[in-house]
Design an enzyme around this catalytic site. Structure first.
Site, PDB file in Angstrom:
ATOM      1  N   ASP A 142       0.656  -0.971  -0.493  1.00  0.00           N
ATOM      2  CA  ASP A 142       0.018  -0.604  -0.008  1.00  0.00           C
ATOM      3  C   ASP A 142       1.005   1.037   0.109  1.00  0.00           C
ATOM      4  O   ASP A 142       1.759   1.424   0.921  1.00  0.00           O
ATOM      5  CB  ASP A 142      -1.164  -0.311   1.185  1.00  0.00           C
ATOM      6  CG  ASP A 142      -1.783   0.925   1.620  1.00  0.00           C
ATOM      7  OD1 ASP A 142      -1.547   2.069   0.440  1.00  0.00           O
ATOM      8  OD2 ASP A 142      -2.871   0.886   1.979  1.00  0.00           O
ATOM      9  N   GLU A 160      -0.656   9.249 -12.263  1.00  0.00           N
ATOM     10  CA  GLU A 160      -2.509   9.138 -12.297  1.00  0.00           C
ATOM     11  C   GLU A 160      -2.308   8.165 -11.083  1.00  0.00           C
ATOM     12  O   GLU A 160      -3.139   7.534 -11.176  1.00  0.00           O
ATOM     13  CB  GLU A 160      -3.132   9.161 -13.955  1.00  0.00           C
ATOM     14  CG  GLU A 160      -2.196   9.932 -14.631  1.00  0.00           C
ATOM     15  CD  GLU A 160      -3.016  10.015 -15.586  1.00  0.00           C
ATOM     16  OE1 GLU A 160      -4.194   8.981 -16.041  1.00  0.00           O
ATOM     17  OE2 GLU A 160      -2.662  10.371 -17.329  1.00  0.00           O
ATOM     18  N   HIS A 164      -5.884   8.115  -6.286  1.00  0.00           N
ATOM     19  CA  HIS A 164      -6.851   7.338  -5.376  1.00  0.00           C
ATOM     20  C   HIS A 164      -5.812   7.125  -3.554  1.00  0.00           C
ATOM     21  O   HIS A 164      -7.225   6.129  -2.864  1.00  0.00           O
ATOM     22  CB  HIS A 164      -6.375   5.710  -6.177  1.00  0.00           C
ATOM     23  CG  HIS A 164      -6.738   5.951  -7.452  1.00  0.00           C
ATOM     24  ND1 HIS A 164      -7.877   5.217  -7.942  1.00  0.00           N
ATOM     25  CD2 HIS A 164      -6.301   5.534  -8.419  1.00  0.00           C
ATOM     26  CE1 HIS A 164      -7.895   5.142  -8.967  1.00  0.00           C
ATOM     27  NE2 HIS A 164      -6.981   5.219  -9.458  1.00  0.00           N
TER      28      HIS A 164
END
Length: 330
Positions: A142, A160, A164
């Site tokens: 993560d 990009e 998130h």
């Protein structure tokens, strides 16, 4: 682009649920936006329609989509000043298309960070095929909690992907931690622009379509994104929305009113063909269950991206280059 992280968020209870690859847990507990099966399915669609690099790019006249994507990646490497032998981190690397291109372009060693096992497995195969498996690798983790020591990398970039992150400052702080002092972090971010009006219902709907279709938390304004990197400790070298001066709109491959032989799969005719092909393949058991639903989901997301870009309330081209000071006192 599109490397999605699980987001935990307290919200009002909801009964809305997706099956066959997509689901949302009622947020009386925590919200898990999209499960790994979704990543597995959506990765195949991205690679089929887009190639190995899951991101957009500004384009020059006479330039193909693939040429613009490579140039966009080379630009990033040049801005970071990458040199042979340097250790570089790609945060949210997908299947590693940019990672391989940047490694070949700069002769740097690039580590891709990703939290999806399927994408990593696919990336390793492509690394071997490209002959970069000795200098490039993948780590499953993560990006809000990276398994690297402090001051590990000569450069870090994200294409990009960090849009998130559920907490932008927390994400950038983690990147700050693993970056060596005096070195740079560069990113392409998805953001809402200053033209976005939170009280405009059309703007709200477009923003929601982009968030839902791409597994995003609340999309940040460009100003909020810039403030977040500053709060993380970085000093800003320069920043700009690269969509502003692009001769050809970055969203053109997604615009169904545009026809192109070079990117036929992304045109209205190409998408119609893909939709029916996926329907047939799923019916006979070749395509995984849920493929039709994911394909329809991505179509809706594409509509939101195009609408947002045309109204100039959304950009996938916000670029910044920031530097970690040589010392905390600098």
């Amino acid at each position: 682009m599109f490397v999605m992280e699980a987001k935990r968020k307290k919200e009002k209870p909801t009964t809305q649920t997706w099956k066959d690859g997509l689901f949302i847990i009622p947020s009386c507990c925590f919200l898990l936006i999209i499960v790994n099966k979704y990543y597995d399915l959506v990765t195949s669609f991205y690679e089929y329609g887009w190639g190995e690099s899951f991101h957009f790019a500004p384009r020059w006249k006479g330039e193909s989509l693939q040429e613009s994507i490579k140039r966009h990646e080379h630009f990033l490497a040049l801005q970071l000043g990458l040199k042979p032998g340097q250790k570089v981190l790609d945060v949210g690397c997908g299947i590693g298309g940019p990672l391989r291109e940047i490694a070949r372009f700069s002769s740097a060693s690039v580590t891709g960070l990703n939290n999806n096992e399927y994408q990593i497995s696919r990336g390793k195969v492509l690394n071997r095929n490209a002959g970069v498996d000795r200098t490039c690798d993948f780590v499953k983790a993560d990006f809000m909690k990276m398994p690297f020591p402090d001051n590990s990398f000569d450069a870090v970039y994200a294409i990009e992907a960090t849009c998130h992150a559920p907490d932008a400052v927390g994400c950038y702080k983690e990147i700050y931690r693993v970056l060596k002092p005096g070195q740079c972090f560069a990113a392409y971010e998805w953001c809402m622009t200053d033209a976005f009006d939170p009280n405009n219902k059309d703007h709200q709907q477009i923003k929601a379509e982009i968030e839902l279709g791409n597994g995003l938390p609340d999309i940040r304004l460009t100003s909020q994104c810039l403030e977040a990197v500053k709060k993380a400790g970085f000093e800003v070298v320069w920043e700009k929305d690269l969509a502003v001066d692009s001769p050809i709109p970055w969203y053109l491959p997604l615009d169904t009113s545009h026809f192109s032989l070079s990117s036929f799969r992304l045109t209205a005719i190409g998408r119609f063909f893909t939709k029916n092909m996926v329907m047939a393949l799923e019916k006979i058991g070749v395509a995984p269950k849920g493929s039709q639903r994911v394909q329809a989901f991505l179509e809706k997301a594409a509509e939101g991206l195009v609408a947002g870009a045309k109204k100039e309330i959304f950009t996938a081209m916000y670029f910044f280059l920031v530097r970690k000071p040589l010392s905390e006192a600098e």
